[in-house]
Design an enzyme around this catalytic site. Structure first.
Site, PDB file in Angstrom:
ATOM      1  NE  ARG A  37      -3.059   2.445   3.205  1.00 54.46           N
ATOM      2  CZ  ARG A  37      -2.693   3.137   4.289  1.00 54.46           C
ATOM      3  NH1 ARG A  37      -1.683   2.691   5.047  1.00 54.46           N
ATOM      4  NH2 ARG A  37      -3.306   4.259   4.618  1.00 54.46           N
ATOM      5  NE  ARG A  78      -5.661  17.934   7.758  1.00 53.92           N
ATOM      6  CZ  ARG A  78      -5.226  16.958   8.531  1.00 53.92           C
ATOM      7  NH1 ARG A  78      -5.267  17.101   9.847  1.00 53.92           N
ATOM      8  NH2 ARG A  78      -4.733  15.857   8.023  1.00 53.92           N
ATOM      9  CE  LYS A 219      -8.799   4.269   3.583  1.00 55.77           C
ATOM     10  NZ  LYS A 219      -7.728   5.288   3.725  1.00 55.77           N
ATOM     11  CB  THR A 277      -6.968   0.934  11.130  1.00 59.70           C
ATOM     12  OG1 THR A 277      -7.319   1.360   9.822  1.00 59.70           O
ATOM     13  CG2 THR A 277      -6.424   2.121  11.907  1.00 59.70           C
TER      14      THR A 277
END
Length: 468
Positions: A37, A78, A219, A277
């Site tokens: 990846r 953000r 994802k 993860t």
């Protein structure tokens, strides 16, 4: 004849400073990595180009096809720039959320995403910095939103924002994502992973930009994606359970439930699924994982995931090769136990085609005869269908397409080899398969294929071959 045990759940390793260089990548492949990846949230195009080149050198040295996955950053939300870079928040604080790039007022939190601020409604939760700060929207005041904290703390400039259960009307692909994706495809990556997929329309948008036949991995890291999970999976080539961001927006007890559902839906649709993860997170520093981490990998294997992923462990960790080797050991142990105690299979949701029926029948025949199952395929779909049945026997895929062989390195149980000659008849296919199996000293095998083999639904033949 009982075939030797081979690991079937694949290992996806993230490349980074700890795994740079063809020799290091070759070492990781020997330890058990099946595909790599590239994380486009970090690094320059020059760095990624060097890693792609090194990975292809390692692939050539290893003698087996290796897929490269380009993971796009996605529309990361953000906080803007705060006075002195931070804002101290007390329980009595009342903060004004404003669509702006920066703020000079201590009680105004700038958010450089107007569509995010506009979408917030009374009662919504806003999570900042992976949930370290939680705000509740208590008032809508024109274009601004008034929020109160759940607990005191500190908000820092440029930290990530998440809004659980609120689809945000922002493009699924940023300008950076488009540039990164086109760069990656031009350099020969095999999969594009889309971050923060929220709806099925995000897949349609991506295919319009990158091309109709580019393999896309969705994802699943937003709760909103779970509302359209079946539609997203149907339009994807593979799915990733991205538990990092998903774990921020869902309560802890809901994450394993979501993982199980995503894996089952992907398997029911015969789509490869990656669990990602924090698989062996402690091995970023330590030489051995925790028992809880080993159990976490085991859960993904028992659920039937096609692949498990290493993130920081292989990208920046101190012991990348050890992390791969230990993950390989865990998977092998769990697969041996699962074979001894098989679970109830996942029922396909799609209407049965001739190709699906042939895949199931061929798998059953190989299991009954205790011999390998060989698939001749051009697109990879026949091998993927066979894999979806989760046979106990090894699956050998033979293909004249190098990109197909690489893509199959993600698919559960499949090992792919290149047959450079294009077949002109089914007899040509049979001859090629027999030649390859003979080279591996295999005397009996089940072959499933079709001719013409170029279409996704051409598989219509099963044959048992016994060599003397």
């Amino acid at each position: 004849m009982t075939t030797s045990f081979r690991r079937r759940t694949k290992i996806l390793a993230t490349l980074g400073p700890a795994s740079d260089g063809a020799l290091k990548m070759e070492e990781l492949l020997r330890a058990g990595v099946d595909l790599f990846r590239l994380n486009f949230s970090h690094g320059s195009h020059a760095e990624h180009a060097a890693r792609i080149l090194a990975a292809r050198e390692a692939e050539a040295a290893s003698g087996r096809p290796v897929a490269l996955l380009a993971d796009l950053q996605g529309p990361k939300l953000r906080v803007g720039d705060l006075p002195n870079g931070q804002c101290e928040v007390r329980m009595s604080s009342e903060l004004r959320l404003r669509a702006a790039a920066s703020s000079n007022e201590p009680d105004v939190i700038p958010i450089p995403h107007p569509e995010l601020v506009a979408s917030l409604q009374l009662g919504d939760r806003l999570l900042i910095d992976d949930g370290k700060m939680m705000l509740h929207i208590v008032k809508v005041d024109g274009a601004d939103r008034i929020a109160r904290p759940v607990a005191p703390g500190r908000i820092m400039s440029r930290k990530g924002i998440a809004v659980p259960n609120r689809p945000i009307p922002i493009p699924a692909l940023t300008e950076k994502d488009i540039a990164d994706g086109k760069f990656a495809l031009a350099h020969g990556v095999d999969y594009i992973a889309l971050s923060f997929v929220q709806r099925a329309a995000d897949l349609t948008l991506a295919r319009g930009i990158f091309g109709a036949h580019v393999p896309l991995i969705s994802k699943i890291e937003k709760p909103a994606a779970l509302d359209e999970l079946e539609e997203i999976v149907a339009l994807s080539d593979a799915v990733m359970v991205a538990r990092g961001d998903l774990g921020v927006e869902l309560s802890p007890e809901q994450v394993p439930i979501a993982q199980r559902r995503i894996v089952r839906v992907a398997r029911a649709n015969s789509k490869p699924v990656i669990v990602a993860t924090h698989m062996l997170e402690s091995m970023v520093e330590a030489l051995v994982p925790t028992r809880a981490e080993a159990n976490d990998v085991a859960t993904a294997v028992y659920q039937g995931a096609d692949a498990v992923m290493l993130s920081a462990e292989s990208a920046v960790g101190r012991h990348p090769t050890a992390a791969v080797a230990i993950m390989d050991r865990i998977i092998r142990a769990i697969e041996a136990d699962r074979d001894a105690n098989p679970s109830f299979p996942v029922t396909p949701v799609a209407e049965t085609s001739t190709a699906d029926a042939c895949a199931r029948a061929a798998s059953k025949l190989a299991d009954d005869l205790d011999c390998p199952l060989v698939v001749f395929t051009r697109s990879g779909s026949s091998a993927q269908r066979v894999s979806a049945t989760r046979p106990k026997q090894p699956i050998h895929a033979l293909t004249p397409s190098i990109p197909t062989a690489r893509k199959l390195s993600l698919v559960w149980g499949v090992s792919a080899d290149i047959e450079p000659e294009e077949p002109r008849s089914f007899d040509d296919i049979l001859d090629a398969v027999t030649r390859h199996e003979a080279a591996n000293h295999i005397k009996r095998f089940v072959i499933t294929a079709g001719y013409p083999y170029a279409s996704d639904n051409s598989t219509d033949t099963i044959k048992v071959v016994e060599r003397k």
